[in-house]
Design a protein around this motif. Structure first.
Motif: not given
Length: 264
Positions: A230-256
């Motif tokens: 259904l979707d693929m997610q890369q989840v990454e926490v910043a080095p300072d531990g204060k923020s977290l980013t989720i980049t989600t790619q959905i099949p068939g879409r050009r942009k995450p």
């Protein structure tokens, strides 16, 4: 997970150091904590395709090859993954959409078409399991073919009018639990590549997630329904531990989709 399919932020429910954190015990895992999305730093890109499939009938595609064909007569009709979907034509330039899961409304939206037919505005509401709502305003531009609401549409801007929080806790030693309190949804995952069934009242049957740890600071998650991605997610926490980013790619879409969370 796709927003129109099951509540768009991803729809939806998108989520997950030191390596010694996993070895020493989960209490020190840098992803653990309560996180709140910052809409100003996030970019929620959406793409959809509407195709005429007969008199007053349309085939809808919101992700990959997942399609549903709906007669626009205002009645509930079989939709994706056991849901029902209804389209009510309010006027030639205004539609109302409603999705239900188990007879309960999970998504409603009003689509408005510009006079020149090249811009679509979506007033989107997702209904959470705790009774609260997710409110979004999307604007799309036509990127391919069709007339009226039929065509391929890509979002150009979005406005998030509600808050979204998630909790991440350690699970079974070196695993993690991703908890969406508003949706009463929990994903308990070990990073061994195996599928783990998620729990939540608004989830379709067969919904599961697999994961693997990419590094001390990041993990990769793959959501599936009955084994289909259904979707693929890369989840990454910043080095300072204060923020977290989720980049989600959905099949068939050009942009995450990119969601930025801040630690509470």
């Amino acid at each position: 997970m796709d927003m129109r399919s099951f509540g768009r932020l991803g729809a939806v429910c998108l989520f997950t150091a030191t390596m010694c954190a996993a070895a020493a015990g989960a209490a020190t895992d840098p992803m653990a904590g309560t996180w709140k999305m910052n809409p100003a730093k996030s970019k929620l890109t959406d793409e959809m395709k509407v195709t005429e499939a007969g008199p007053n009938t349309y085939m809808l595609n919101f992700s990959g090859d997942n399609t549903e064909t709906i007669v626009a007569n205002g009645t509930d009709q079989p939709g994706l993954f056991g849901s029902t979907f209804a389209i009510t034509v309010l006027s030639p330039h205004r539609w109302k959409m409603v999705r239900k899961t188990g007879g309960t409304v999970t998504i409603s939206a009003i689509w408005e078409l510009s006079d020149d037919g090249n811009t679509l505005t979506d007033h989107f509401t997702g209904y959470r399991a705790d009774g609260s709502t997710t409110d979004l305003l999307y604007k799309y531009t036509r990127i391919d073919g069709g007339s009226g609401f039929a065509g391929t549409w890509e979002s150009t801007e979005e406005q998030v009018n509600s808050s979204f929080e998630m909790q991440i806790e350690t699970y079974a030693g070196d695993g993690l639990s991703f908890i969406n309190p508003a949706q009463k949804m929990t994903k308990n995952i070990k990073f061994d590549g195996k599928d783990y069934t998620a729990e939540g009242p608004n989830l379709p049957a067969g919904y599961a997630t697999s994961g693997r740890r990419l590094s001390a600071q990041s993990v990769e998650l793959t959501d599936k329904i009955n084994g289909k991605v259904l979707d693929m997610q890369q989840v990454e926490v910043a080095p300072d531990g204060k923020s977290l980013t989720i980049t989600t790619q959905i099949p068939g879409r050009r942009k995450p989709n990119i969601q930025v969370f801040e630690r509470e």
